[in-house]
Design a protein around this motif. Structure first.
Motif, PDB file in Angstrom:
ATOM      1  N   ILE A 124       0.858  -1.180   0.000  1.00 16.40           N
ATOM      2  CA  ILE A 124       0.000   0.000   0.000  1.00 16.40           C
ATOM      3  C   ILE A 124       0.893   1.228   0.000  1.00 16.40           C
ATOM      4  N   SER A 125       0.679   2.133  -0.943  1.00 15.99           N
ATOM      5  CA  SER A 125       1.474   3.353  -0.996  1.00 15.99           C
ATOM      6  C   SER A 125       1.075   4.281   0.141  1.00 15.99           C
ATOM      7  N   THR A 126       2.084   4.839   0.810  1.00 11.06           N
ATOM      8  CA  THR A 126       1.824   5.782   1.901  1.00 11.06           C
ATOM      9  C   THR A 126       2.409   7.159   1.599  1.00 11.06           C
ATOM     10  N   GLY A 127       2.738   7.402   0.344  1.00 13.78           N
ATOM     11  CA  GLY A 127       3.247   8.718  -0.042  1.00 13.78           C
ATOM     12  C   GLY A 127       4.372   8.608  -1.048  1.00 13.78           C
ATOM     13  N   LYS A 128       4.690   9.722  -1.676  1.00 14.51           N
ATOM     14  CA  LYS A 128       5.775   9.744  -2.648  1.00 14.51           C
ATOM     15  C   LYS A 128       6.337  11.145  -2.764  1.00 14.51           C
ATOM     16  N   VAL A 129       7.528  11.249  -3.350  1.00 13.75           N
ATOM     17  CA  VAL A 129       8.133  12.530  -3.670  1.00 13.75           C
ATOM     18  C   VAL A 129       8.693  12.398  -5.081  1.00 13.75           C
ATOM     19  N   GLU A 130       8.427  13.403  -5.920  1.00 11.54           N
ATOM     20  CA  GLU A 130       8.822  13.348  -7.324  1.00 11.54           C
ATOM     21  C   GLU A 130       9.521  14.646  -7.722  1.00 11.54           C
ATOM     22  N   ARG A 131      10.771  14.507  -8.192  1.00  7.35           N
ATOM     23  CA  ARG A 131      11.501  15.682  -8.658  1.00  7.35           C
ATOM     24  C   ARG A 131      12.173  15.431 -10.006  1.00  7.35           C
ATOM     25  N   SER A 132      11.799  14.343 -10.671  1.00  6.46           N
ATOM     26  CA  SER A 132      12.389  14.040 -11.975  1.00  6.46           C
ATOM     27  C   SER A 132      11.349  13.382 -12.866  1.00  6.46           C
ATOM     28  N   ASP A 133      11.340  13.756 -14.131  1.00  4.95           N
ATOM     29  CA  ASP A 133      10.401  13.176 -15.082  1.00  4.95           C
ATOM     30  C   ASP A 133      10.866  11.837 -15.633  1.00  4.95           C
ATOM     31  N   ASP A 134      12.182  11.605 -15.641  1.00  5.17           N
ATOM     32  CA  ASP A 134      12.685  10.432 -16.347  1.00  5.17           C
ATOM     33  C   ASP A 134      13.407   9.419 -15.472  1.00  5.17           C
ATOM     34  N   ARG A 135      13.526   9.660 -14.190  1.00  8.29           N
ATOM     35  CA  ARG A 135      14.246   8.716 -13.341  1.00  8.29           C
ATOM     36  C   ARG A 135      13.304   7.673 -12.739  1.00  8.29           C
ATOM     37  N   PRO A 136      13.814   6.454 -12.490  1.00  8.04           N
ATOM     38  CA  PRO A 136      13.010   5.454 -11.774  1.00  8.04           C
ATOM     39  C   PRO A 136      12.827   5.880 -10.323  1.00  8.04           C
ATOM     40  N   TYR A 137      11.970   5.175  -9.620  1.00  4.37           N
ATOM     41  CA  TYR A 137      11.660   5.505  -8.229  1.00  4.37           C
ATOM     42  C   TYR A 137      12.492   4.653  -7.275  1.00  4.37           C
ATOM     43  N   HIS A 138      13.035   5.310  -6.261  1.00  2.16           N
ATOM     44  CA  HIS A 138      13.555   4.573  -5.115  1.00  2.16           C
ATOM     45  C   HIS A 138      12.342   4.094  -4.317  1.00  2.16           C
ATOM     46  N   THR A 139      12.472   2.936  -3.692  1.00  9.65           N
ATOM     47  CA  THR A 139      11.345   2.317  -2.998  1.00  9.65           C
ATOM     48  C   THR A 139      11.691   2.087  -1.539  1.00  9.65           C
ATOM     49  N   ILE A 140      10.822   2.523  -0.649  1.00  8.27           N
ATOM     50  CA  ILE A 140      11.014   2.304   0.787  1.00  8.27           C
ATOM     51  C   ILE A 140       9.832   1.471   1.281  1.00  8.27           C
ATOM     52  N   ILE A 141      10.105   0.287   1.811  1.00  8.33           N
ATOM     53  CA  ILE A 141       9.057  -0.647   2.246  1.00  8.33           C
ATOM     54  C   ILE A 141       9.092  -0.787   3.758  1.00  8.33           C
ATOM     55  N   ASN A 142       7.956  -0.506   4.378  1.00 10.16           N
ATOM     56  CA  ASN A 142       7.778  -0.688   5.817  1.00 10.16           C
ATOM     57  C   ASN A 142       7.201  -2.083   6.035  1.00 10.16           C
ATOM     58  N   GLY A 143       8.005  -2.974   6.590  1.00 11.89           N
ATOM     59  CA  GLY A 143       7.520  -4.328   6.830  1.00 11.89           C
ATOM     60  C   GLY A 143       8.623  -5.206   7.387  1.00 11.89           C
ATOM     61  N   GLU A 144       8.257  -6.386   7.868  1.00  6.23           N
ATOM     62  CA  GLU A 144       9.229  -7.372   8.326  1.00  6.23           C
ATOM     63  C   GLU A 144      10.117  -7.750   7.142  1.00  6.23           C
ATOM     64  N   ASN A 145      11.443  -7.637   7.322  1.00  7.53           N
ATOM     65  CA  ASN A 145      12.314  -7.776   6.148  1.00  7.53           C
ATOM     66  C   ASN A 145      12.343  -9.189   5.579  1.00  7.53           C
ATOM     67  N   TYR A 146      12.096 -10.208   6.370  1.00 11.97           N
ATOM     68  CA  TYR A 146      12.039 -11.569   5.825  1.00 11.97           C
ATOM     69  C   TYR A 146      10.902 -11.683   4.817  1.00 11.97           C
ATOM     70  N   HIS A 147       9.733 -11.168   5.177  1.00 16.10           N
ATOM     71  CA  HIS A 147       8.587 -11.233   4.265  1.00 16.10           C
ATOM     72  C   HIS A 147       8.761 -10.288   3.082  1.00 16.10           C
ATOM     73  N   ALA A 148       9.401  -9.144   3.315  1.00 20.16           N
ATOM     74  CA  ALA A 148       9.662  -8.225   2.202  1.00 20.16           C
ATOM     75  C   ALA A 148      10.624  -8.859   1.200  1.00 20.16           C
TER      76      ALA A 148
END
Length: 709
Positions: A124-148
Motif C-alpha cells: 500500500i502506498s503511503t506517499g511519494k516525492v517526485e523531482r524528476s520526469d525520467d528517473r526510476p523511483y527509489h522504494t522504501i518498504i515498511n515491513g518485516e524484512n524476511y517477508h519483504a
C-alpha cells in the motif's frame, strides 16, 4: 537442540535421575560435531502484525492489558469465528491437546505470521516525492524484512546488482528481536539465534542477486564477525569473499583492560564476474598504485545544470538556444544568450532547425553548464552533441564532454578513435588510471559521527537514531561495484535510517546515473521507547506508537528531506555535502521515491481479482519502478503504462497489442487469464523483447513455492 535442552529440563523436574542420565548422553552426542559452523536453527521466527485486520483462520496472540509492560500470553490461538456486531473473536488454542476455547475482543488480538507460513504479500502506498520526469523511483518498504525479501522474489529475482546491509551487531544491547522479544545479553542461545536470523534472510537475498555479476556487502563488528564469515562461506561457496577493516572513529571507544576499538568490518561477497573497480584513493593513505583502464570509452554528460539554484537569470550568459536540425537531429549552431526580459519564444531559429533551451523537468527555465563561446568551440571539435530529438516538442538531449575530459584529450591521455556522423568524437582512455583499494580503510569521510550522526541531525533536527552509518562510507563501498553500472539496482533490507538510499542518490548526481535503491525496514520502536509507550496505555498499531517507529519517524522523513533539501518543518537543510561531491544539502536531488507498507493478502482474494490495488505496486516494481502505475483495474479491459501493460479481458487483446507497439520502454505485458492456451496465443503476438507474465498464476505459484519452509 535448544528444544531438546528445554525438554530435558522439564524431565529433570519430574524425574531427576532419568533427566540427568539423558542430559549426560545428550552432551556426549553433541560434543561430536562435524567440521564447520554449527548452530541451532531454533523454531521458526514469528512476527506480530498489529496493522493487519483479524480474519477467520488467522493465528493470533492475546495482547496484555493496556498499560502492562509484560510480554503477556505468548500462546498461538486460531480464530474459528468472528462476531462482527459484537467485535469479538472465537478462539481455539492452536495445537492444544485439550482444545481450549475462549472469546476475546478483536481489539485485544494481534495477528501472528510464522516464517514457515505461506504468505501472499502486497503493498500500500503511503506517499511519494517526485523531482524528476525520467528517473526510476527509489522504494522504501515498511515491513518485516524476511517477508519483504519474499515479496522481492517475485519482482527482482536475479535482478539486484548490489546488496548493502548493516544488520544488528548482537552486541548484548537490545538491538534486535527474535520472535517478538529483544534478545538479552544472558541468553545462552544469543549467537545461534542471530545466525539463524541471518541465515534465513541471506538465503533469500542470494536468490535476488544477479548470478553473473553482483555483490553482497555486510558490515559487522567484533561480536559476530567470525561467525558471519563462516556463515557467508557456507551460503556462498562459489563466491569470492574478502573482509575489509575500516576505521569509523579514530578517537576510539575506551575499554579498561582492553584495546580501544576504532574499527568495524565489511564483508564483500563477489558473485560471478564481479570485481573491485579502481578508485581515486587507495582508502588507506595518499599513495597511488595505478593499473590499466585502457580502452574504456569516455562518459558524455548532460549539458543542462541540475542543481535547483540553476535558474534563468542566475548566470546571464548561460541561457541561450541551441539550434538542432529538424531532419537529422544534429546540432546546427549555437545561439546567443538573451536577457531576462526577452521571451525565449520570440527567438526565430534558422530555417530547418528548432531551438532547444535548458528547460527543467517541470518546464521552468534553467541554465546550460557552459557559455555559448565554449559551446561553439566544443561544437567545432566534436565535444558537444544532440541525441533523441523531438522537433514537435522542441526537445533534444544535449550532451558534452566535461573540461577534464577535454583537457585529457588535448594532453593525449585520452585517444580519439573516430567520429559519429555529426562530428561528435569517439574517445577512449589510453593511459593507466585509478588505484587498487587496500583492505584497511582509514578515511576521514568515514567517521561515523561526522558522516552519520551530524548529517542525520541536519536532515531531521531533534530526532535521534543510534549509530547511523557514515553516508560517505556507504557511498564509497558501493562505488567500487556500481560506479560503472549507471542503471544498477541496490537493495538494503536493514535500511535503518536510510543511508544506503541517500548514498545511491549521491552516486547518481555525480555521473548522471539512473540507479535505484530498494530500502526495507520495520516500524519498531526502541526497547526504552516501548516501555514508555506501554505505560501510556499504548500498543503497536496505535497512531501515537507507529508515529515513533523507525520507518515513519526516521527512514521516510530522511529520504524525503534528502530529496527535497528541506527538513520535516519545511526549513532548508543547513550545511554542505563534503568530499567527492560538494554542494549545499538544501539543493536536494532530482530523484523520485515512493513509500509503501507491506500487506498480507488472502489467496482467494488475489485469485478473484479482489486484491488488485495491493498487487499493482508489485507489477510496477517488476517492470522497473519507472513512470506511471496502473493502480486500478481498467474499465476498458486493458491499460498501458510507461514500462508495462495490463490485459484483464483477453477478448481485448488486439487493441491492447496495438497500444503496446507504441510504447518505447515497454518491458512486461501482464495477462489475466486462467486459460494457458489463450495466454500463449496472446504472448506470441507481443512486440519483440516484451516479457509475457500470466496473472495471477505467476504470482500465486511464486509464493506457494517460495514461502514454504
Amino acid at each position: 537442540m535448544s528444544r531438546l535442552t528445554d525438554l530435558i529440563a522439564d524431565l529433570k523436574a519430574k524425574d531427576p535421575k532419568l533427566g540427568a542420565d539423558l542430559d549426560r548422553e545428550f552432551k556426549a552426542l553433541s560434543s561430536r560435531l562435524p567440521f564447520g559452523l554449527n548452530f541451532e536453527r531454533h523454531r521458526p521466527e514469528a512476527v506480530e502484525l498489529p496493522l493487519r485486520s483479524i480474519r477467520k483462520g488467522d493465528k493470533v496472540r492475546v495482547l496484555p492489558p493496556r498499560g502492562s509492560t509484560g510480554k503477556g500470553d505468548q500462546s498461538l490461538w486460531q480464530v474459528k469465528a468472528i462476531q462482527k456486531k459484537k467485535e469479538l473473536a472465537e478462539l481455539e488454542l492452536k495445537d492444544g491437546v485439550d482444545q481450549k476455547k475462549k472469546t476475546v475482543s478483536l481489539n485485544d488480538l494481534v495477528v501472528v505470521a510464522e516464517f514457515r507460513d505461506t504468505i501472499f504479500p502486497g503493498l500500500i502506498s503511503t506517499g511519494k516525492v517526485e523531482r524528476s520526469d525520467d528517473r526510476p523511483y527509489h522504494t522504501i518498504i515498511n515491513g518485516e524484512n524476511y517477508h519483504a525479501l519474499k515479496l522481492l522474489t517475485y519482482t527482482h529475482r536475479g535482478k539486484v546488482d548490489a546488496i548493502y546491509i548493516d544488520p544488528p551487531y548482537n552486541t548484548g544491547a537490545k538491538d534486535w528481536k527474535y520472535n517478538n522479544s529483544y534478545v538479552e545479553t544472558d541468553d545462552l542461545y544469543r549467537h545461534s539465534k542471530w545466525l539463524a536470523f541471518m541465515e534465513r534472510r541471506l538465503l533469500i537475498a542470494k536468490e535476488l542477486l544477479r548470478p553473473d555479476n553482483s555483490v553482497l556487502i555486510v558490515t559487522i563488528d567484533e561480536k559476530e564477525y567470525l561467525r558471519l564469515g563462516l556463515l557467508l562461506e557456507q551460503l556462498f561457496p562459489e563466491a569470492e569473499i574478502e573482509m575489509v577493516t575500516t576505521v569509523i572513529s579514530a578517537k576510539g571507544v575506551a575499554r579498561f583492560g582492553q584495546f580501544s576499538r576504532v574499527e568495524e568490518y565489511i564483508y564483500f561477497v563477489r558473485i560471478g564476474k564481479s570485481e573491485v573497480s579502481l578508485g581515486e584513493q587507495n582508502m588507506l593513505d595518499d599513495s597511488r598504485s595505478a593499473t590499466d583502464k585502457i580502452g574504456k570509452k569516455v562518459d558524455w554528460l548532460g549539458l543542462r545544470r541540475r542543481e535547483p539554484t540553476a535558474r534563468r537569470g542566475a548566470r546571464p550568459n548561460q541561457f541561450y538556444p541551441i539550434f538542432v536540425n529538424i531532419e537529422s537531429g544534429y546540432i546546427h549552431s549555437i545561439g546567443d544568450p538573451i536577457g531576462d526580459d526577452v521571451d525565449r519564444k520570440s527567438i526565430v531559429p534558422p530555417q530547418g532547425t528548432f531551438a532547444v533551451w535548458p528547460l527543467r523537468p517541470n518546464g521552468d527555465e534553467g541554465l546550460w553548464g557552459i557559455t555559448p563561446e565554449t559551446s561553439r568551440r566544443y561544437l567545432k571539435h566534436g565535444f558537444i552533441r544532440s541525441r533523441r530529438h523531438k522537433p514537435q516538442e522542441g526537445k533534444a538531449s544535449i550532451h558534452y564532454l566535461p573540461s577534464g575530459t577535454v583537457d585529457a584529450i588535448q594532453e593525449g591521455r585520452i585517444a580519439i578513435t573516430g567520429c559519429d556522423a555529426d562530428g561528435a568524437v569517439q574517445a577512449v582512455y589510453r593511459e593507466k588510471k585509478g588505484v587498487i583499494p587496500k583492505r584497511v580503510w582509514n578515511m576521514p569521510s568515514h567517521n561515523a559521527e561526522n558522516g552519520g550522526s551530524v548529517i542525520l541531525s541536519r536532515l531531521l533536527p531533534g530526532r535521534r537514531f543510534p549509530f547511523p552509518k557514515s553516508l560517505y562510507a556507504v557511498e564509497d563501498a558501493l562505488r567500487f561495484f556500481v560506479g560503472e553500472k549507471r542503471n544498477a539496482i541496490v537493495l538494503d533490507f536493514f535500511s535503518g535510517s536510510g543511508t544506503t538510499a541517500h548514498a545511491v542518490m549521491r552516486l547518481n548526481r555525480q555521473d548522471g546515473g539512473y540507479r535505484q535503491c530498494i530500502s526495507v525496514t520495520n516500524n519498531e520502536v526502541s526497547a526504552d521507547e516501548q516501555k514508555y509507550l506501554r505505560k501510556k496505555n499504548l500498543r503497536p498499531g496505535d497512531f501515537e506508537w507507529e508515529a515513533l517507529g523507525i520507518c515513519d519517524y526516521i527512514t521516510k522523513p530522511r529520504v524525503l528531506a534528502a530529496i527535497t533539501g528541506r527538513d520535516p518543518e519545511e526549513h532548508p537543510i543547513k550545511g554542505d555535502y563534503k568530499f567527492t561531491d560538494e554542494f549545499p544539502m538544501s539543493e536536494g536531488f532530482e530523484e523520485n521515491a515512493e513509500f509503501f507498507t507491506l500487506t498480507y493478502e488472502a489467496k482467494d482474494a488475489v485469485n478473484h481479482n479482489l486484491a488488485y490495488s495491493r498487487i499493482a505496486p508489485l507489477l510496477w516494481l517488476r517492470a522497473g519502478a519507472h513512470g506511471k502505475r496502473i493502480d486500478s483495474l481498467p474499465e476498458s479491459g486493458w491499460a498501458v503504462a510507461d514500462s508495462y501493460g495490463l490485459l484483464t479481458e483477453v477478448d481485448k487483446a488486439t487493441p491492447f497489442i496495438k497500444a503496446l507497439n507504441e510504447v518505447q520502454r515497454l518491458r512486461i505485458a501482464y495477462i489475466v487469464t486462467d486459460d494457458d492456451r489463450r495466454f500463449q496465443a496472446i504472448a506470441r503476438r507481443l512486440p519483440e523483447g516484451v516479457e509475457p507474465v500470466r496473472l495471477y498464476e505467476s504470482y500465486l505459484t511464486n509464493f506457494s513455492f517460495a514461502n514454504g519452509e
